[in-house]
Design a protein around this motif. Structure first.
Motif, PDB file in Angstrom:
ATOM      1  N   VAL A   1       1.038  -1.516  -0.235  1.00 47.28           N
ATOM      2  CA  VAL A   1       0.011  -0.264   0.049  1.00 47.28           C
ATOM      3  C   VAL A   1       1.051   1.475  -0.240  1.00 47.28           C
ATOM      4  N   HIS A   2       1.933   1.120   0.790  1.00 48.19           N
ATOM      5  CA  HIS A   2       3.224   2.807   0.673  1.00 48.19           C
ATOM      6  C   HIS A   2       3.506   2.884  -0.581  1.00 48.19           C
ATOM      7  N   GLN A   3       3.599   1.387  -0.967  1.00 46.35           N
ATOM      8  CA  GLN A   3       4.547   2.043  -2.807  1.00 46.35           C
ATOM      9  C   GLN A   3       4.204   2.300  -3.300  1.00 46.35           C
ATOM     10  N   ALA A   4       2.172   1.705  -4.171  1.00 47.88           N
ATOM     11  CA  ALA A   4       1.262   2.252  -4.179  1.00 47.88           C
ATOM     12  C   ALA A   4       1.222   3.984  -4.070  1.00 47.88           C
ATOM     13  N   LEU A   5       1.339   3.984  -2.854  1.00 42.59           N
ATOM     14  CA  LEU A   5       0.753   5.663  -2.114  1.00 42.59           C
ATOM     15  C   LEU A   5       1.820   6.656  -3.094  1.00 42.59           C
ATOM     16  N   GLU A   6       2.537   5.438  -2.825  1.00 39.23           N
ATOM     17  CA  GLU A   6       3.703   6.589  -3.452  1.00 39.23           C
ATOM     18  C   GLU A   6       4.502   6.824  -4.916  1.00 39.23           C
ATOM     19  N   ARG A   7       4.028   5.743  -6.214  1.00 42.17           N
ATOM     20  CA  ARG A   7       4.097   5.466  -7.173  1.00 42.17           C
ATOM     21  C   ARG A   7       3.379   5.367  -7.920  1.00 42.17           C
ATOM     22  N   TYR A   8       1.564   5.590  -7.750  1.00 42.58           N
ATOM     23  CA  TYR A   8       0.511   6.415  -7.925  1.00 42.58           C
ATOM     24  C   TYR A   8      -0.008   7.562  -7.602  1.00 42.58           C
ATOM     25  N   GLN A   9       0.383   7.622  -6.316  1.00 39.99           N
ATOM     26  CA  GLN A   9      -0.547   8.533  -6.358  1.00 39.99           C
ATOM     27  C   GLN A   9      -1.538   8.092  -5.403  1.00 39.99           C
ATOM     28  N   PRO A  10      -1.787   9.095  -4.237  1.00 40.26           N
ATOM     29  CA  PRO A  10      -3.867   9.348  -3.749  1.00 40.26           C
ATOM     30  C   PRO A  10      -4.589   9.517  -4.488  1.00 40.26           C
ATOM     31  N   PRO A  11      -5.735   8.998  -4.505  1.00 41.91           N
ATOM     32  CA  PRO A  11      -6.382   7.643  -4.224  1.00 41.91           C
ATOM     33  C   PRO A  11      -5.782   6.471  -4.883  1.00 41.91           C
ATOM     34  N   VAL A  12      -5.469   6.001  -3.656  1.00 43.63           N
ATOM     35  CA  VAL A  12      -5.321   4.383  -4.015  1.00 43.63           C
ATOM     36  C   VAL A  12      -6.767   3.482  -3.336  1.00 43.63           C
ATOM     37  N   TYR A  13      -6.918   2.888  -4.077  1.00 41.81           N
ATOM     38  CA  TYR A  13      -7.957   2.036  -3.330  1.00 41.81           C
ATOM     39  C   TYR A  13      -7.949   0.701  -3.206  1.00 41.81           C
ATOM     40  N   VAL A  14      -8.237  -0.058  -1.321  1.00 37.74           N
ATOM     41  CA  VAL A  14      -8.222  -0.871  -0.837  1.00 37.74           C
ATOM     42  C   VAL A  14      -9.445  -1.776  -0.515  1.00 37.74           C
ATOM     43  N   LEU A  15      -9.497  -2.498  -1.581  1.00 39.30           N
ATOM     44  CA  LEU A  15     -10.958  -3.750  -1.062  1.00 39.30           C
ATOM     45  C   LEU A  15     -10.428  -4.357  -0.011  1.00 39.30           C
ATOM     46  N   HIS A  16     -11.617  -4.053   1.033  1.00 37.54           N
ATOM     47  CA  HIS A  16     -11.469  -4.775   2.811  1.00 37.54           C
ATOM     48  C   HIS A  16     -10.484  -3.597   3.120  1.00 37.54           C
ATOM     49  N   GLU A  17     -10.614  -3.829   4.500  1.00 39.47           N
ATOM     50  CA  GLU A  17      -9.817  -4.029   5.601  1.00 39.47           C
ATOM     51  C   GLU A  17      -8.044  -4.004   5.365  1.00 39.47           C
ATOM     52  N   ILE A  18      -6.814  -3.722   4.870  1.00 37.35           N
ATOM     53  CA  ILE A  18      -5.485  -4.253   4.059  1.00 37.35           C
ATOM     54  C   ILE A  18      -4.979  -5.661   4.631  1.00 37.35           C
ATOM     55  N   VAL A  19      -5.405  -5.051   6.288  1.00 35.59           N
ATOM     56  CA  VAL A  19      -4.928  -6.016   7.712  1.00 35.59           C
ATOM     57  C   VAL A  19      -5.893  -5.886   8.550  1.00 35.59           C
ATOM     58  N   HIS A  20      -6.466  -6.344   9.069  1.00 40.90           N
ATOM     59  CA  HIS A  20      -7.831  -6.145  10.499  1.00 40.90           C
ATOM     60  C   HIS A  20      -7.127  -5.147  11.537  1.00 40.90           C
ATOM     61  N   ASN A  21      -6.342  -4.278  11.706  1.00 41.73           N
ATOM     62  CA  ASN A  21      -6.172  -3.773  12.309  1.00 41.73           C
ATOM     63  C   ASN A  21      -6.540  -1.611  12.265  1.00 41.73           C
ATOM     64  N   THR A  22      -7.095  -1.389  13.126  1.00 42.49           N
ATOM     65  CA  THR A  22      -7.750  -0.139  13.381  1.00 42.49           C
ATOM     66  C   THR A  22      -6.829   0.753  12.737  1.00 42.49           C
ATOM     67  N   HIS A  23      -5.617   0.677  13.491  1.00 40.95           N
ATOM     68  CA  HIS A  23      -4.291   1.566  13.507  1.00 40.95           C
ATOM     69  C   HIS A  23      -3.864   1.974  12.502  1.00 40.95           C
ATOM     70  N   VAL A  24      -3.671   0.582  11.795  1.00 43.19           N
ATOM     71  CA  VAL A  24      -2.949   0.675  11.157  1.00 43.19           C
ATOM     72  C   VAL A  24      -3.529   0.884   9.421  1.00 43.19           C
ATOM     73  N   ILE A  25      -4.861   0.367   9.671  1.00 45.34           N
ATOM     74  CA  ILE A  25      -5.840   1.536   8.836  1.00 45.34           C
ATOM     75  C   ILE A  25      -6.051   2.806   8.049  1.00 45.34           C
ATOM     76  N   GLU A  26      -6.106   3.432   9.829  1.00 42.78           N
ATOM     77  CA  GLU A  26      -6.180   4.764   9.953  1.00 42.78           C
ATOM     78  C   GLU A  26      -4.779   6.178   9.207  1.00 42.78           C
ATOM     79  N   GLU A  27      -4.169   4.950   9.308  1.00 46.31           N
ATOM     80  CA  GLU A  27      -2.709   5.326   8.683  1.00 46.31           C
ATOM     81  C   GLU A  27      -2.393   5.469   7.959  1.00 46.31           C
ATOM     82  N   LEU A  28      -2.681   4.644   7.449  1.00 43.41           N
ATOM     83  CA  LEU A  28      -3.263   4.454   5.570  1.00 43.41           C
ATOM     84  C   LEU A  28      -3.973   5.180   5.163  1.00 43.41           C
ATOM     85  N   ARG A  29      -5.551   5.431   5.670  1.00 44.86           N
ATOM     86  CA  ARG A  29      -6.202   5.885   5.727  1.00 44.86           C
ATOM     87  C   ARG A  29      -5.656   7.630   5.606  1.00 44.86           C
ATOM     88  N   GLN A  30      -4.556   8.907   6.516  1.00 44.31           N
ATOM     89  CA  GLN A  30      -4.809   9.370   6.908  1.00 44.31           C
ATOM     90  C   GLN A  30      -3.235   9.452   5.228  1.00 44.31           C
TER      91      GLN A  30
END
Length: 306
Positions: free
Chosen positions: A22-51
């Protein structure tokens, strides 16, 4: 009050890989990058990536045509892959390689004409993705009581795969009952329950025997984190699953001399550090890290071509 840290704990190789994708996709393609479902099941990881610009969706139809779309570490069905193509989405697959290995076995068993039993939790994204790998008879099992009611095409042609984050103890009981019902059942050469799940459950088993209370850091929808709590409780040790230090109830610490701490495979280490700090602010002293299995597995992050 003494603090014991389970070892290993926290991020596994599949989670590290998925987050890195996800980090590399954001760097390469620039936001927004879409993710189907939570990339992993952790609320803190999801919020950090959302930001950082990741957009998490539950349906492909929510994604604009042509947008970069990442499939989560839990994997998706073939139907989802085909639908993404129909919608013109540029997809990147972050499925954990150990889940992909289960998918390949699923496909192979179906190609041989087997009914396949998927041992796992109904409705979990990994289970749904696994069930959707091949056409043919598929049966999802969660507990031994479901086995007598199974109806298969040919009892001599039955095989199974499992969700990678199951309880090792619970799965052993279910498999024992399956072997009685289907003596010729096709089994994987090695368990589908992944190394990280097995290692973390073993560490918590040892931890629970040495402490008065166990705290598991992980989100409520994390299968492997819930299994860690259950492992501790099976050792007759009170255990709680907490998303962060703020969820600790000081009353849990009454009469407790030793607190054990572990974290699910999708929980970042900084949350463990914060839990330790909170406990030390409430009377805890020395921190002891337990010995455990050393993990040297790393999965390569693919060259991103969406």
């Amino acid at each position: 009050m003494e603090l014991l840290l389970a070892n290993p704990r926290g991020f596994c190789a599949g989670v590290n890989r998925a987050i890195a994708i996800v980090h590399q996709a954001l760097e390469r393609y620039q936001p927004p990058v879409y993710v189907l479902h939570e990339i992993v099941h952790n609320t803190h990881v999801i919020e950090e990536l959302r930001q950082r610009g990741a957009v998490f969706v539950e349906e492909l139809e929510e994604i604009p045509r042509g947008a970069v779309t990442i499939f989560s570490a839990h994997g998706v069905s073939r139907a989802i892959e085909e639908r993404a193509k129909e919608l013109g989405l540029r997809t990147i697959d972050a499925t954990c390689p150990l889940v992909s290995k289960v998918h390949r076995r699923m496909i192979r068993l179906h190609s041989l004409g087997y009914d396949v039993l998927v041992i796992g939790h109904k409705g979990h994204p990994e289970v749904e993705g696994t069930c959707g790998q091949a056409e043919g008879p598929v049966h999802v099992l969660s507990q031994p009581v479901e086995i007598p009611g199974l109806r298969v095409t040919d009892p001599a042609k039955v095989g199974y795969v499992t969700q990678t984050t199951l309880s090792v103890d619970d799965t052993a009981e279910l498999l024992k009952a399956l072997r009685v019902r289907f003596p010729l059942i096709s089994e994987p050469e090695r368990t589908d329950i992944c190394y990280a799940t097995t290692n973390r459950q073993g560490a918590v088993r040892q931890l629970a025997d040495a402490v008065d209370l166990v705290l598991i850091v992980g989100s409520k929808n994390s299968s492997n984190s819930n299994r860690l709590r259950e492992v501790a409780e099976l050792r007759q040790t009170p255990a709680y699953l907490i998303d962060h230090a703020g969820e600790i109830d000081p009353q849990w610490l009454a009469g407790v001399n030793r607190v054990g701490i572990s974290a699910g495979a999708s929980a970042p280490e900084h949350l463990v550090v914060e839990v330790v700090a909170w406990l030390q602010q409430h009377g805890a002293g020395e921190v002891v890290e337990m010995a455990g299995e050393e993990e040297h597995i790393n999965f390569l992050v693919p060259d991103l071509q969406a």
